[in-house]
Design an enzyme around this catalytic site. Structure first.
Site, short mmCIF file in Angstrom:
data_model
loop_
_atom_site.label_atom_id
_atom_site.label_comp_id
_atom_site.label_asym_id
_atom_site.label_seq_id
_atom_site.Cartn_x
_atom_site.Cartn_y
_atom_site.Cartn_z
N GLN A 1 93.86 87.15 -16.81
CA GLN A 1 92.67 87.98 -16.54
C GLN A 1 91.63 87.26 -15.67
OE1 GLN A 1 92.04 91.15 -17.14
NE2 GLN A 1 93.83 91.61 -18.42
N THR B 1 103.85 88.08 -18.37
CA THR B 1 104.62 87.96 -19.61
C THR B 1 105.72 86.91 -19.46
OG1 THR B 1 104.17 90.27 -20.12
CG2 THR B 1 106.03 89.26 -21.26
N CYS C 1 94.29 103.39 -32.40
CA CYS C 1 94.61 104.22 -33.56
C CYS C 1 93.67 105.41 -33.66
CB CYS C 1 94.50 103.35 -34.81
SG CYS C 1 95.07 104.20 -36.26
N ASN D 1 91.50 89.58 -22.85
CA ASN D 1 91.63 90.81 -22.07
C ASN D 1 90.97 92.01 -22.72
OD1 ASN D 1 93.95 90.15 -23.80
ND2 ASN D 1 94.66 92.19 -23.28
N THR E 1 117.46 86.36 -7.18
CA THR E 1 116.93 86.53 -5.83
C THR E 1 115.45 86.88 -5.91
OG1 THR E 1 119.09 87.27 -5.08
CG2 THR E 1 117.22 87.82 -3.66
N ALA F 1 99.83 89.20 -10.41
CA ALA F 1 99.12 89.65 -9.21
C ALA F 1 98.43 91.00 -9.38
CB ALA F 1 100.11 89.72 -8.04
N HIS F 2 98.98 91.85 -10.28
CA HIS F 2 98.41 93.20 -10.36
C HIS F 2 97.04 93.24 -11.02
CE1 HIS F 2 99.41 94.27 -14.69
NE2 HIS F 2 100.18 93.21 -14.54
C1 LIG Z 1 95.85 88.12 -20.90
C2 LIG Z 1 97.14 88.71 -20.45
N1 LIG Z 1 98.26 87.98 -20.51
C3 LIG Z 1 99.44 88.47 -20.11
C4 LIG Z 1 99.55 89.74 -19.62
C5 LIG Z 1 100.90 90.25 -19.21
O1 LIG Z 1 101.00 90.36 -17.82
P1 LIG Z 1 102.16 91.26 -17.16
O2 LIG Z 1 101.83 92.67 -17.47
O3 LIG Z 1 102.07 90.96 -15.70
O4 LIG Z 1 103.45 90.84 -17.71
C6 LIG Z 1 98.42 90.56 -19.56
C7 LIG Z 1 98.51 91.96 -19.08
O5 LIG Z 1 97.88 92.85 -19.59
C8 LIG Z 1 97.17 90.02 -19.97
O6 LIG Z 1 96.04 90.74 -19.94
#
Ligand SMILES: Cc1ncc(COP(=O)(O)O)c(C=O)c1O
Length: 379
Positions: free
Chosen positions: A178, A71, A327, A150, A236, A199-200
């Site tokens: 992704q 993000t 929803c 995603n 940092t 990274a996650h």
């Molecule tokens: C395509 C895409 N962009 C950005 C993000 C945001 O990444 P983060 O959760 O590391 O901020 C995601 C997370 O779901 C994603 O799938």
């Protein structure tokens, strides 16, 4: 049994990544900006990680700015363009992640930047002719289009878009959150200005990512403070996360084609099993492996009055996945992506997403539970 089929949301951290991070957490407490021994040790961890990332992407280490994740990197790409590079026009799509979509909307409303939305088809493919038409402007333009969606997996032809942007002198950012760690990148050959990473999404830690910024660009900080990250990102550094990210990348690229073959085979198996058990099922986005991210499968199940119970019931039966639609009434309102491709909101839509740790037994378990749920709970 419990199965985790929500790897597009996040992935479990790889044991080797934990092994890399743990001793650092125990010993490397120095502030990387300190000039004494402890600081230099900590700094070395970060710079080694930066070199690792650059090696995998065939770019210069100085082109990598570590951030708190996808993000922040997405925000930084957009703000850098509008504040430091004089961009007055952003071309994006209606099915980007909110990290781009909401940021673009905010910038448009507050900074008087024009935002254009390129046409997409019912599978989420970008209309390249429309993109070319939008690029024919005198305004300084940024194109921000995600490499893989995603929710529905559709891939962008990255090189073609990079070439178009070059032809019309536009900057090009791609949200590769992704696809990083899942496909190989050669950034020198590609000719792109910005890509983002978290990274996650490939078995690294949460809260760490980076923005790649082409070295030809003179950019500025989004987060102001100290001179960390060559003055481009104050604060940092998260050195444990950074080391974990680099290790996760090493593991991801050790055998990326092997992982791809394994996961694609699981996805194909799931498609075929579901088609065998459900007459009225289809899949959102592209499913052709050439055009579709192999870790994601978005299914549209047969209509049922109790569609809103599907995710909840799957979870109760041990299958973790996510809704194409959040929803509970069955309307697609919850997903701007499904809305963007005009998906049928009266059907239950579910995203399953896989990782290199997913097994065929887990897929079979999920399909078995789906069949059970549709023949009992949802009738
Ligand atoms: C395509 C895409 N962009 C950005 C993000 C945001 O990444 P983060 O959760 O590391 O901020 C995601 C997370 O779901 C994603 O799938």
């Amino acid at each position: 049994m419990r199965v985790y089929l929500d790897n597009a949301a996040t992935t479990p951290i790889a044991p080797e990544v934990v092994e890399t991070m743990l001793p650092l957490l125990q010993t490397e407490f120095g502030n990387p900006s300190s000039t004494h021994y402890y600081g230099r040790q900590a700094k070395a961890v970060i710079e080694n990680a930066r070199r690792t990332v650059a090696k995998h992407l065939n770019c210069n280490p100085a082109e990598i700015v570590f951030t708190s994740g996808g993000t922040e990197a997405d925000n930084m790409a957009l703000y850098t363009c509008t504040r430091a590079l004089g961009v007055t026009h952003i071309i994006t799509s209606s099915i980007e992640h909110h990290a781009i979509g909401h940021t673009a909307e905010f910038i448009a409303a507050n900074d008087h930047i024009r935002v254009s939305y390129v046409k997409i088809d019912g599978k989420g493919n970008v209309d390249l002719a429309d993109l070319e038409a939008l690029l024919q402007t005198d305004e300084k333009t940024l194109v921000s289009l995600m490499h893989a969606n995603n929710e529905i997996a559709t891939l962008l032809p990255l090189q073609q878009v990079a070439d178009l942007c070059k032809k019309y002198g536009a900057y090009f950012h791609s949200d590769t959150v992704q696809t990083m760690g899942h496909y190989s990148f050669d950034l020198q050959a590609l000719g792109i200005d910005f890509i983002t990473c978290a990274a996650h999404k490939f078995h690294g830690p949460k809260g760490i990512g980076f923005l790649y910024i082409n070295k030809m660009l003179k950019t500025e900080a989004l987060i102001h403070g100290g001179a960390q990250e060559r003055g481009l990102r104050g604060g940092t550094e998260n050195l444990y996360g950074i080391a974990g990210l680099a290790k996760a990348m090493d593991l991801a690229y050790e055998d990326v084609e092997g992982h791809q073959r394994h996961v694609q085979a699981l996805k194909t198996h799931m498609i075929e099993s579901l088609q065998k058990h459900f007459d009225d099922i289809y899949f959102h986005g592209e499913t052709n492996p050439e055009k579709s991210l192999y870790t994601v499968l978005n299914c549209s199940f047969p209509k049922t009055e109790k569609a809103g119970m599907l995710l909840f019931t799957l979870d109760l039966k041990g299958v973790a996945c996510s809704g194409g639609s959040a929803c509970s009434s069955g309307a697609v309102k919850g997903s701007h992506v499904l809305e963007g491709i005009a998906a049928d909101g009266s059907r239950p839509n579910v995203r399953f997403s896989f990782s290199r740790y997913t097994t065929q037994a887990e897929i079979d378990f999920a399909v078995e539970k789906l069949v059970e749920i549709f023949s009992t709970t949802l009738v």
